[in-house]
Design a protein around this motif. Structure first.
Motif, PDB file in Angstrom:
ATOM      1  N   GLY A   3     -14.809 -60.126 -32.648  1.00 27.43           N
ATOM      2  CA  GLY A   3     -15.456 -59.576 -31.469  1.00 27.43           C
ATOM      3  C   GLY A   3     -16.947 -59.767 -31.605  1.00 27.43           C
ATOM      4  O   GLY A   3     -17.490 -59.842 -32.714  1.00 27.43           O
ATOM      5  N   SER A   4     -17.633 -59.860 -30.497  1.00 29.86           N
ATOM      6  CA  SER A   4     -19.066 -60.130 -30.576  1.00 29.86           C
ATOM      7  C   SER A   4     -19.771 -59.655 -29.314  1.00 29.86           C
ATOM      8  O   SER A   4     -19.151 -59.391 -28.291  1.00 29.86           O
ATOM      9  CB  SER A   4     -19.316 -61.629 -30.753  1.00 29.86           C
ATOM     10  N   THR A   5     -21.098 -59.543 -29.446  1.00 28.45           N
ATOM     11  CA  THR A   5     -21.973 -59.266 -28.307  1.00 28.45           C
ATOM     12  C   THR A   5     -22.953 -60.410 -28.197  1.00 28.45           C
ATOM     13  O   THR A   5     -23.330 -61.029 -29.207  1.00 28.45           O
ATOM     14  CB  THR A   5     -22.738 -57.946 -28.488  1.00 28.45           C
ATOM     15  N   HIS A   6     -23.400 -60.708 -27.018  1.00 29.56           N
ATOM     16  CA  HIS A   6     -24.419 -61.736 -26.850  1.00 29.56           C
ATOM     17  C   HIS A   6     -25.197 -61.464 -25.564  1.00 29.56           C
ATOM     18  O   HIS A   6     -24.728 -60.745 -24.681  1.00 29.56           O
ATOM     19  CB  HIS A   6     -23.801 -63.143 -26.806  1.00 29.56           C
ATOM     20  N   ARG A   7     -26.404 -62.033 -25.520  1.00 29.17           N
ATOM     21  CA  ARG A   7     -27.270 -61.838 -24.367  1.00 29.17           C
ATOM     22  C   ARG A   7     -27.430 -63.155 -23.631  1.00 29.17           C
ATOM     23  O   ARG A   7     -27.537 -64.212 -24.231  1.00 29.17           O
ATOM     24  CB  ARG A   7     -28.637 -61.336 -24.842  1.00 29.17           C
ATOM     25  N   GLN A  39     -13.945 -59.545 -27.058  1.00 26.12           N
ATOM     26  CA  GLN A  39     -13.109 -59.099 -28.165  1.00 26.12           C
ATOM     27  C   GLN A  39     -11.770 -59.843 -28.114  1.00 26.12           C
ATOM     28  O   GLN A  39     -11.092 -59.870 -27.091  1.00 26.12           O
ATOM     29  CB  GLN A  39     -12.842 -57.588 -28.072  1.00 26.12           C
ATOM     30  N   GLU A  40     -11.429 -60.460 -29.208  1.00 27.71           N
ATOM     31  CA  GLU A  40     -10.153 -61.159 -29.324  1.00 27.71           C
ATOM     32  C   GLU A  40      -9.020 -60.137 -29.311  1.00 27.71           C
ATOM     33  O   GLU A  40      -9.082 -59.095 -29.963  1.00 27.71           O
ATOM     34  CB  GLU A  40     -10.108 -61.958 -30.620  1.00 27.71           C
ATOM     35  N   LEU A  41      -7.952 -60.416 -28.546  1.00 20.09           N
ATOM     36  CA  LEU A  41      -6.785 -59.539 -28.451  1.00 20.09           C
ATOM     37  C   LEU A  41      -5.577 -60.211 -29.097  1.00 20.09           C
ATOM     38  O   LEU A  41      -5.558 -61.438 -29.270  1.00 20.09           O
ATOM     39  CB  LEU A  41      -6.470 -59.244 -26.980  1.00 20.09           C
ATOM     40  N   ARG A  49      -3.553 -67.444 -26.454  1.00 23.56           N
ATOM     41  CA  ARG A  49      -4.614 -66.511 -26.809  1.00 23.56           C
ATOM     42  C   ARG A  49      -5.075 -65.726 -25.575  1.00 23.56           C
ATOM     43  O   ARG A  49      -4.946 -66.180 -24.450  1.00 23.56           O
ATOM     44  CB  ARG A  49      -5.811 -67.272 -27.403  1.00 23.56           C
ATOM     45  N   ARG A  50      -5.625 -64.570 -25.838  1.00 19.27           N
ATOM     46  CA  ARG A  50      -6.226 -63.762 -24.773  1.00 19.27           C
ATOM     47  C   ARG A  50      -7.345 -62.908 -25.371  1.00 19.27           C
ATOM     48  O   ARG A  50      -7.378 -62.662 -26.591  1.00 19.27           O
ATOM     49  CB  ARG A  50      -5.193 -62.878 -24.087  1.00 19.27           C
ATOM     50  N   SER A  51      -8.245 -62.468 -24.507  1.00 16.27           N
ATOM     51  CA  SER A  51      -9.397 -61.706 -24.985  1.00 16.27           C
ATOM     52  C   SER A  51      -9.866 -60.738 -23.911  1.00 16.27           C
ATOM     53  O   SER A  51      -9.508 -60.854 -22.734  1.00 16.27           O
ATOM     54  CB  SER A  51     -10.536 -62.647 -25.370  1.00 16.27           C
ATOM     55  N   PHE A  52     -10.655 -59.789 -24.324  1.00 19.44           N
ATOM     56  CA  PHE A  52     -11.284 -58.835 -23.407  1.00 19.44           C
ATOM     57  C   PHE A  52     -12.754 -59.190 -23.309  1.00 19.44           C
ATOM     58  O   PHE A  52     -13.461 -59.265 -24.326  1.00 19.44           O
ATOM     59  CB  PHE A  52     -11.133 -57.402 -23.919  1.00 19.44           C
ATOM     60  N   HIS A  69     -15.541 -49.182 -28.504  1.00 19.96           N
ATOM     61  CA  HIS A  69     -14.486 -48.491 -27.757  1.00 19.96           C
ATOM     62  C   HIS A  69     -13.230 -49.361 -27.700  1.00 19.96           C
ATOM     63  O   HIS A  69     -12.101 -48.881 -27.927  1.00 19.96           O
ATOM     64  CB  HIS A  69     -15.003 -48.185 -26.345  1.00 19.96           C
ATOM     65  N   VAL A  70     -13.415 -50.626 -27.413  1.00 17.36           N
ATOM     66  CA  VAL A  70     -12.277 -51.550 -27.352  1.00 17.36           C
ATOM     67  C   VAL A  70     -11.593 -51.639 -28.708  1.00 17.36           C
ATOM     68  O   VAL A  70     -10.357 -51.617 -28.809  1.00 17.36           O
ATOM     69  CB  VAL A  70     -12.745 -52.940 -26.885  1.00 17.36           C
ATOM     70  N   ARG A  71     -12.393 -51.723 -29.771  1.00 22.78           N
ATOM     71  CA  ARG A  71     -11.818 -51.821 -31.117  1.00 22.78           C
ATOM     72  C   ARG A  71     -11.075 -50.535 -31.491  1.00 22.78           C
ATOM     73  O   ARG A  71     -10.047 -50.581 -32.192  1.00 22.78           O
ATOM     74  CB  ARG A  71     -12.925 -52.109 -32.119  1.00 22.78           C
TER      75      ARG A  71
END
Length: 533
Positions: A3-7, A39-41, A49-52, A69-71
């Motif tokens: 999972g990651s954040t980016h701008r 976030q990888e699901l 594959r799927r992700s949020f 929260h997702v994690r």
């Protein structure tokens, strides 16, 4: 899982129109652009594959909070619980696609453990349908629930999500019902006025016929006469919803019942009033009943029973008047539960009217199951009724319907409760007595027992009430002469020697007057005795 954040920003090259992306010179400023998370699901069943993903965060802190929260949601299912992991992944994928708020972690944990849907998409309408399908009660009760749901609950609050139903929604619903009542009353008044005006227009004459036709067309275009939703019905609607939501709590779908906290105006049940001479005189003048619940005096009850002495169902009128059986209980009383040798009967069944259909049913409450003592006169009346029924059986022969009921139609088939009420009203009208309902005979029986000094607990048990407070609140309309006797007896218990100021003044004045008269008589006497010169 990763999972990651980016701008990123959405600036475009002014010449080519292409997004600048990471090449945007303003990205060096923390206030430029927005943050996104991904976030990888767990993969789908087919391995894809799927992700949020979610974007639009104003700060890195906000983005990181949602990623955590997702994690946390993903961590609710154990690694050895693939089914739980798949459910949470499907939930997050759906939340991401619809851009809806992330569900609460603890609420999701509760739903996961109880085997419920992780996303509360169940509407009030859907739950009411499910709840009604699962009810196993008598048909008349089921129909009442269905009416409340179809006419009131579904149209007004059925679209709300069940888990998001609030007290304010219910308050708004009952406010809307009150507003609709006002509109119905106004429309009824307009239609009634138009009908009354139409009745004043003569039939003869071309102009009159044209006017009548135009008025009839206008009346047909008006809404029909409708009934308002009264206070008792509103309370019943609330009770229906409360019962349905309580079951939702029992199934761990809800944790709070808003129907238990919405406030409605209380319904005051009408008190039973006795047909006194003054009330009868006013009724004869105006045709109006002082109360919806009226009770005959003992003399009026005797007059009615004498008037219907030759009626085929006299024994039923007699039994209701003296022992207070309900209409359905009298119609459904079997001979097998009527012990005339023991001077008693057991109330264990009743005939219930559902629409116009009739079905047999057990008493609605445990207190409805009861043994009712019978006096000698009532036993004699029932014995004569049984003898007549035996004679009727011989006369009807093979056409006789063996139902085993005490009170029946001519061929021994079930009595229809609605027709029994109609017959009673016709007999009352023919007798010339002031009107009462059939159920008011039961009120009268309770009043007579209370006036006779019977303990209220015995009266309550005889009537089949679950609480003596019901007996006191509804049926204790003491007959006038009994109340007067009780008042006089009470007053005589307290010896009083009180003297009011007025009484003292009157006594002093009388004493002074008597003294003056005595002195005058004495002077007159002395004058007579004095010798003349």
């Amino acid at each position: 899982m990763k999972g990651s954040t980016h701008r990123r920003c959405y600036c475009r090259d002014p010449h080519t129109g292409k997004p600048l992306g990471k090449k945007c010179p303003k990205l060096s400023s923390r206030k430029h652009g927005s943050y996104s998370i991904r976030q990888e699901l767990p993969p789908r069943e087919d391995g894809t594959r799927r992700s949020f993903s979610r974007a639009g965060y104003e700060s890195l802190k906000a983005a990181q909070a949602d990623l955590d929260h997702v994690r946390a949601l993903l961590g609710l299912a154990d690694t050895d619980d693939p089914e739980g992991m798949a459910l949470i992944a499907a939930m997050l994928e759906e939340v991401g696609d619809e851009k809806s708020p992330l569900p609460d972690v603890e609420e999701t944990r509760r739903r996961l453990k109880s085997g419920q849907d992780l996303i509360g998409r169940l509407t009030v309408s859907e739950w009411l349908d499910r709840w009604l399908d699962g009810k196993r009660i008598r048909k008349s009760g089921l129909n009442r629930y269905e009416t409340d749901i179809r006419f009131h609950l579904k149209p007004r609050i059925g679209h709300h999500r069940l888990d998001r139903l609030r007290v304010s929604h219910l308050s708004d619903m009952f406010t809307a019902i009150a507003d609709a009542n006002a509109e119905i009353l106004e429309q009824n008044a307009q239609r009634r006025a138009a009908v009354e005006e139409l009745a004043t227009v003569p039939w003869k004459g071309t102009d009159n016929r044209a006017r009548r036709k135009a008025m009839k067309t206008a009346i047909d275009a008006m809404p029909p006469f409708r009934r308002v939703t009264g206070p008792a019905t509103r309370l019943r609607i609330k009770a229906t919803l409360r019962a349905a939501l309580n079951d939702a709590i029992g199934q761990q779908i809800l944790t709070f019942n808003p129907a238990a906290h919405v406030e409605l105006d209380p319904v005051r049940k009408p008190k039973a009033l006795v047909w006194t001479d003054a009330r009868v005189a006013k009724w004869e003048q105006t045709g109006e009943k002082p109360s919806p619940v009226m009770v005959w005096t003992p003399e009026q009850t005797g007059t009615f029973l004498d008037f219907v002495a030759d009626d085929r169902l006299y024994a039923m009128w007699h039994l209701i008047a003296f022992r207070g059986l309900r209409r359905g209980e009298a119609c459904g009383q079997p001979w097998s539960e009527t012990n005339l040798d023991d001077h008693s009967l057991t109330v264990s069944a009743q005939l219930v009217q559902d629409g116009w259909e009739v079905e047999t049913s057990e008493p609605k409450t445990d207190s409805g199951f009861r043994v009712v003592a019978l006096d000698d006169d009532t036993v004699s009346v029932l014995k004569r009724h049984r003898e007549q029924q035996d004679a009727d059986r011989e006369e009807w022969g093979s056409a006789w319907v063996e139902t085993g009921m005490v009170f029946t139609q001519e061929d021994a088939s079930w009595l229809h409760p609605g027709k029994v009420t109609d017959l009673f009203e016709r007999l009352v009208a023919a007798s010339g007595l002031p009107p009462i309902r059939l159920h008011d005979l039961r009120h009268g029986a309770a009043t007579l027992m209370l006036a006779a000094g019977i303990d209220v607990k015995i009266v309550s048990d005889t009537l089949g009430h679950s609480d003596t407070r019901i007996t006191r609140d509804i049926y204790q309309s003491v007959l006038p002469q009994v109340g007067k006797n009780a008042a006089e007896a009470t007053a005589k218990l307290v010896p009083l020697q009180r003297k009011t100021a007025a009484e003292e003044a009157r006594k002093a004045a009388k004493k002074a007057k008597d003294k003056a008269k005595a002195e005058a008589r004495a002077k007159k006497k002395d004058k007579r005795k004095k010798p003349r010169k």
